[in-house]
Design a protein around this motif. Sequence first.
Motif, PDB file in Angstrom:
ATOM      1  N   PRO A 176       0.796  -1.234   0.000  1.00  0.00           N
ATOM      2  CA  PRO A 176       0.000   0.000   0.000  1.00  0.00           C
ATOM      3  C   PRO A 176       0.829   1.285   0.000  1.00  0.00           C
ATOM      4  N   SER A 177       2.052   1.215   0.512  1.00  0.00           N
ATOM      5  CA  SER A 177       2.888   2.411   0.538  1.00  0.00           C
ATOM      6  C   SER A 177       3.426   2.770  -0.846  1.00  0.00           C
ATOM      7  N   SER A 178       3.262   1.858  -1.822  1.00  0.00           N
ATOM      8  CA  SER A 178       3.819   2.080  -3.156  1.00  0.00           C
ATOM      9  C   SER A 178       2.839   2.765  -4.106  1.00  0.00           C
ATOM     10  N   TYR A 179       1.611   2.978  -3.660  1.00  0.00           N
ATOM     11  CA  TYR A 179       0.620   3.644  -4.505  1.00  0.00           C
ATOM     12  C   TYR A 179      -0.302   4.480  -3.634  1.00  0.00           C
ATOM     13  N   ARG A 180      -1.024   5.385  -4.274  1.00  0.00           N
ATOM     14  CA  ARG A 180      -1.965   6.253  -3.566  1.00  0.00           C
ATOM     15  C   ARG A 180      -3.356   6.078  -4.159  1.00  0.00           C
ATOM     16  N   ILE A 181      -4.374   6.247  -3.319  1.00  0.00           N
ATOM     17  CA  ILE A 181      -5.753   6.120  -3.787  1.00  0.00           C
ATOM     18  C   ILE A 181      -6.570   7.343  -3.380  1.00  0.00           C
ATOM     19  N   ILE A 182      -7.702   7.504  -4.029  1.00  0.00           N
ATOM     20  CA  ILE A 182      -8.712   8.468  -3.600  1.00  0.00           C
ATOM     21  C   ILE A 182     -10.047   7.734  -3.506  1.00  0.00           C
ATOM     22  N   SER A 183     -10.957   8.279  -2.721  1.00  0.00           N
ATOM     23  CA  SER A 183     -12.277   7.676  -2.528  1.00  0.00           C
ATOM     24  C   SER A 183     -13.347   8.580  -3.118  1.00  0.00           C
ATOM     25  N   VAL A 184     -14.342   7.985  -3.721  1.00  0.00           N
ATOM     26  CA  VAL A 184     -15.476   8.717  -4.284  1.00  0.00           C
ATOM     27  C   VAL A 184     -16.753   8.187  -3.640  1.00  0.00           C
ATOM     28  N   ALA A 185     -17.651   9.102  -3.284  1.00  0.00           N
ATOM     29  CA  ALA A 185     -18.941   8.751  -2.674  1.00  0.00           C
ATOM     30  C   ALA A 185     -18.767   8.004  -1.353  1.00  0.00           C
ATOM     31  N   MET A 186     -17.665   8.265  -0.673  1.00  0.00           N
ATOM     32  CA  MET A 186     -17.424   7.642   0.628  1.00  0.00           C
ATOM     33  C   MET A 186     -16.329   8.413   1.355  1.00  0.00           C
ATOM     34  N   HIS A 187     -16.286   8.259   2.654  1.00  0.00           N
ATOM     35  CA  HIS A 187     -15.286   8.949   3.461  1.00  0.00           C
ATOM     36  C   HIS A 187     -13.904   8.313   3.273  1.00  0.00           C
ATOM     37  N   PRO A 188     -12.873   9.103   3.024  1.00  0.00           N
ATOM     38  CA  PRO A 188     -11.525   8.540   2.836  1.00  0.00           C
ATOM     39  C   PRO A 188     -10.949   7.892   4.089  1.00  0.00           C
ATOM     40  N   THR A 189     -11.511   8.204   5.253  1.00  0.00           N
ATOM     41  CA  THR A 189     -10.999   7.593   6.476  1.00  0.00           C
ATOM     42  C   THR A 189     -11.241   6.086   6.508  1.00  0.00           C
ATOM     43  N   ILE A 190     -12.212   5.603   5.726  1.00  0.00           N
ATOM     44  CA  ILE A 190     -12.446   4.154   5.669  1.00  0.00           C
ATOM     45  C   ILE A 190     -11.213   3.472   5.080  1.00  0.00           C
ATOM     46  N   ALA A 191     -10.716   4.027   3.979  1.00  0.00           N
ATOM     47  CA  ALA A 191      -9.503   3.481   3.373  1.00  0.00           C
ATOM     48  C   ALA A 191      -8.300   3.668   4.288  1.00  0.00           C
ATOM     49  N   GLN A 192      -8.207   4.817   4.945  1.00  0.00           N
ATOM     50  CA  GLN A 192      -7.088   5.082   5.854  1.00  0.00           C
ATOM     51  C   GLN A 192      -7.075   4.079   7.006  1.00  0.00           C
ATOM     52  N   TYR A 193      -8.249   3.805   7.560  1.00  0.00           N
ATOM     53  CA  TYR A 193      -8.356   2.842   8.659  1.00  0.00           C
ATOM     54  C   TYR A 193      -7.811   1.480   8.240  1.00  0.00           C
ATOM     55  N   ASN A 194      -8.014   1.136   6.973  1.00  0.00           N
ATOM     56  CA  ASN A 194      -7.626  -0.177   6.468  1.00  0.00           C
ATOM     57  C   ASN A 194      -6.222  -0.219   5.870  1.00  0.00           C
ATOM     58  N   GLY A 195      -5.438   0.812   6.123  1.00  0.00           N
ATOM     59  CA  GLY A 195      -4.030   0.764   5.745  1.00  0.00           C
ATOM     60  C   GLY A 195      -3.682   1.310   4.379  1.00  0.00           C
ATOM     61  N   PHE A 196      -4.653   1.869   3.658  1.00  0.00           N
ATOM     62  CA  PHE A 196      -4.362   2.469   2.361  1.00  0.00           C
ATOM     63  C   PHE A 196      -3.745   3.861   2.547  1.00  0.00           C
ATOM     64  N   TYR A 197      -2.942   4.257   1.604  1.00  0.00           N
ATOM     65  CA  TYR A 197      -2.345   5.590   1.591  1.00  0.00           C
ATOM     66  C   TYR A 197      -3.224   6.471   0.703  1.00  0.00           C
ATOM     67  N   THR A 198      -3.811   7.510   1.275  1.00  0.00           N
ATOM     68  CA  THR A 198      -4.814   8.294   0.562  1.00  0.00           C
ATOM     69  C   THR A 198      -4.327   9.704   0.247  1.00  0.00           C
ATOM     70  N   LEU A 199      -4.789  10.215  -0.882  1.00  0.00           N
ATOM     71  CA  LEU A 199      -4.522  11.601  -1.259  1.00  0.00           C
ATOM     72  C   LEU A 199      -5.619  12.530  -0.761  1.00  0.00           C
TER      73      LEU A 199
END
Length: 565
Positions: A426-449
């Motif tokens: 997950p540290s090798s790529y970045r994601i964004i979230s649409v129609a949802m809170h980005p903290t969900i991805a952050q909680y699960n270890g994703f690196y978010t923009l």
Amino acid sequence: MSLSIFNYFIKYKWILLSCFILTMYLLPYFTLGGDTHIRVHDNLDSNIVWYKLLAESGHFFAGPGATLPNVINGLPRSALPSAFDAVAWLYVWLEPFTAYTISQTIMRFAAFFGMYLLLTRFVIPDWKKGWLTAGCSLAFAMLPFWPSGVLTIAGLPLAFYLFLQIRQQGKETPWYIWMTLFVVPFLSNFILSFIFFLGIMGVFWLVEWIGKKHFNLPFFIAISGMTLIYLLKNYMLLYTMFIDSSFTSHREENELGHKDLTGALDLFVDNFLNGHTHDLAVHNSIVLSVIIAAVFIAIFRGDYPTRLVLLFAATPVLSLWYAFWYWEGWRPLKDSIDLLNTFNFARIHFFDPMIWYLCFALALVIIVKRVKGGVLLAFLLLSAQCWNVFQLNEESKYSEINTPTFNEFYSVDLFEEIKNYIGEDPSSYRIISVAMHPTIAQYNGFYTLDTYNNTYPLEYKHKFREIIAGELEKSPVLRNYYDTWGGRAYVYSSELGKEYLFSKRSDKTIEELSINTEALSELGGKYVISALPIENHKDIGLHHQQTFQNDHSPWKIHLYQVQNS
């Protein structure tokens, strides 16, 4: 032995009964665990994840210059609580929901005993009916306070009690009063409420010194000591604000306050009757009616309830100040003084719940004393109010409106499946979230923009705006929301507005999402996860990879890859 226990129970029966009811109020957290429904706004979508990220970051003791790479390619350490925050330590030692449960328990019992002590020692000290003081304290303790605030609002009666004790007893103040006084800052927020509390205490001390020529040293030590602890606790924030010239917060562009006179007056009425989402007093039916009736009853009986009238008068004053802080008439002054934009002076309205329930107690005393059958009437009114607020416990309130439980919101298994599908660190790529809170991805270890934070670099706000500029142009509301505040650096959709909860049962789709995938790619964005299908994904340079759902999660996640990444 049994007789002494019985006597103890009889003596403290109302306190013990209140503690039992409060335990029942808290029971869902302990019995349901992560399957409890809890508040999303300024809770699941933010504070809980901030604490979790900090606890797992390896930067818990880092200085303000450090950054957390998980968020916006480097979220400043100073944007998160310092190592002197007691709640942060709960998240270090315990699993997130366990930490949350303990903080809720501390908040509720501190609210109860703080209000009980304030009422019995200083507000109605001669009152002998324990059911009334215990009942008012219980109703206050069960209010739907902002959950992540802990003692920020719920602890104000306790703080007032402690300071009044020190003012009264001086050098004879017991050690446990001092100890409790210096524990409160570690469980509360200085900026949101206690800066106002200490300001009031400071004015109180100064007036006594000038008017009575009495320099109350213990009282002064209490004020300065608590202030010093808050400054120590918030040292990173103070460093970035006053010392670190290299950091410019996105809050520098805050322009809160564009309401016309009618809008400000409407906000005043709404706040007076209903309160603010963080400090709901649930007062607009029983409590307000009882207070107004008690004032008229007292006057009709030949009394003038000075304390009740003065306290009650404070509620419209606070609501008026809160509402007119957002009035456009302030704009010339706010535009010339940065502090008036970056600091929200309207937050003194967090005193409202405490004031409403002090008034409620005083009003019930009048009813008991001045109305025939007043004891029974006051008891019924108080019981009804306790039932009103009991029903607003998080499990009852949020299950009724069908928001996700703690486990459902973060859906760990579902996001683990997405992570495994991508198959990269997950540290090798970045994601964004649409129609949802980005903290969900952050909680699960994703690196978010994308993110939601109280402060982050202004430069990043501008860079992220390039991604979402197309959507902001389509919606003046969203454009104003982002440009004049920007705390939520989200991938907005003009079709959805400020809605970020769309379950797999939703039949809604995003027909035309106008985002700049080149700007997204330049920031390192490689994947987009969306709770809704993006119909024009090919037109904006996205390739649909896979759709994920399971029986345990409310989400249906559509994974897209940025084609030029």
